[in-house]
Design an enzyme around this catalytic site. Structure first.
Site, PDB file in Angstrom:
ATOM      1  N   TYR A 121       0.874  -1.152   0.144  1.00  0.00           N
ATOM      2  CA  TYR A 121      -0.093  -0.232   0.010  1.00  0.00           C
ATOM      3  C   TYR A 121       0.803   1.234  -0.004  1.00  0.00           C
ATOM      4  CZ  TYR A 121      -3.917  -2.736   1.656  1.00  0.00           C
ATOM      5  OH  TYR A 121      -5.076  -3.842   1.809  1.00  0.00           O
ATOM      6  N   TYR A 160       0.194 -10.092   0.643  1.00  0.00           N
ATOM      7  CA  TYR A 160       1.347  -9.451   1.454  1.00  0.00           C
ATOM      8  C   TYR A 160       1.513  -9.859   2.849  1.00  0.00           C
ATOM      9  CZ  TYR A 160      -2.577  -6.247   3.325  1.00  0.00           C
ATOM     10  OH  TYR A 160      -3.748  -6.165   3.718  1.00  0.00           O
ATOM     11  N   ARG A 170      -1.808 -12.218   4.096  1.00  0.00           N
ATOM     12  CA  ARG A 170      -3.197 -11.942   3.903  1.00  0.00           C
ATOM     13  C   ARG A 170      -3.574 -12.192   2.242  1.00  0.00           C
ATOM     14  NH1 ARG A 170      -7.029  -8.098   4.821  1.00  0.00           N
ATOM     15  NH2 ARG A 170      -8.144 -10.413   5.053  1.00  0.00           N
ATOM     16  N   HIS A 173      -7.023  -9.043  -1.665  1.00  0.00           N
ATOM     17  CA  HIS A 173      -8.339  -8.414  -1.531  1.00  0.00           C
ATOM     18  C   HIS A 173      -8.405  -6.946  -1.745  1.00  0.00           C
ATOM     19  CE1 HIS A 173      -6.029  -7.420   1.898  1.00  0.00           C
ATOM     20  NE2 HIS A 173      -6.703  -6.373   2.196  1.00  0.00           N
ATOM     21  N   HIS A 175     -10.374  -3.638  -0.666  1.00  0.00           N
ATOM     22  CA  HIS A 175     -11.412  -2.960   0.201  1.00  0.00           C
ATOM     23  C   HIS A 175     -12.331  -2.139  -0.276  1.00  0.00           C
ATOM     24  CE1 HIS A 175      -8.620  -3.808   3.789  1.00  0.00           C
ATOM     25  NE2 HIS A 175      -7.779  -3.622   2.900  1.00  0.00           N
TER      26      HIS A 175
END
Length: 253
Positions: A121, A160, A170, A173, A175
């Site tokens: 991110y 990640y 994780r 995905h 959000h």
């Protein structure tokens, strides 16, 4: 929860906690459990007291407002960047926002944010050593049309690592945030991708203990949405209420 839980717990310890908690969960528990021991930090920060209701009208006095003139259609394409194209598998994610009776929710502000294709991110707290992509910001938004449809063009996010336990990763995905007709109606959830082997190992995903509800968090590959030599298509509907509602992350304010 394991009596010797620590940040160095192995996946087998975490998976055992997941299985134990899911087996003891109330039947048809379709929303994420607030206290899910395998999700280690939830032990300290999940609500322990009844939620405090706030005056929604007072919140609306200082809340942002938006309308069709505030959202540029180009904001739904996360692959547009003035300096170049982002790296990774280009995808389109589309679906409908529906109420519990299957009716389209029109004019809904839908926002997304996600990691880049390397699993990182753009955030100062993300210290993963995967590279930042200078051509990918990772956020977008749009309004649903009269049929309740939203659509985003983006890249498939990478998995990640996170520090819940040893070798914790994780699953890929995206959000999602939906604002409803008022600021205080904001709902947040996550969409996963079909066939991801990390789903069964992930405490956050597995905190949705009802199997059908968990499946509703996974998008469907739709070849008719794919574009020749350009992108792959995924479809994911969001149902706000009723027995087929999409699991949502609760607002703890």
């Amino acid at each position: 929860m394991s009596p010797h839980a620590s940040a160095l717990d192995t996946q087998s310890v975490i998976s055992a906690d997941i299985e134990r908690t899911r087996a003891a969960a109330p039947p048809r528990s379709t929303m994420p459990l607030r206290d899910f021991p395998a999700y280690r930090s939830s032990r300290l920060r999940h609500p322990r007291q009844p939620l405090t209701l706030v005056d929604p009208e007072a919140a609306e006095l200082s809340a942002p407002v938006f309308g069709p003139g505030d959202v540029d259609p180009l904001e739904a394409d996360l692959t547009l960047h003035p300096a170049g194209e982002p790296l990774g598998e280009r995808i389109r994610v589309t679906g409908r926002v529906l109420d519990g009776d299957g009716r389209p929710v029109r004019g809904q502000l839908v926002e997304i944010w996600q990691a880049n294709s390397a699993g990182r991110y753009i955030h100062r707290r993300d210290q993963h050593h995967a590279p930042l992509d200078p051509h990918f910001i990772g956020t977008g938004r749009c309004l649903t049309d009269d049929d309740g449809t939203y659509s985003f063009t983006t890249v498939k996010p990478g998995a990640y690592p996170w520090k819940n336990h040893l070798n914790a990763w994780r699953p890929a995905h995206i959000h999602f945030s939906l604002f409803g007709t008022e600021f205080t109606q904001r709902l947040i959830t996550q969409m996963y991708f079909p066939g991801d082997p990390l789903m069964a190992l992930d405490p956050i995903a597995q905190s949705v203990t009802d199997a059908d509800a968990l499946r509703r968090l996974v998008g469907t590959y739709d070849h008719d949405l794919s574009v020749h030599e350009t992108l792959l298509g995924y479809r994911w509907d969001i149902v706000l209420t009723g027995s087929h509602a999409t699991p949502l992350e609760e607002d703890h304010a």
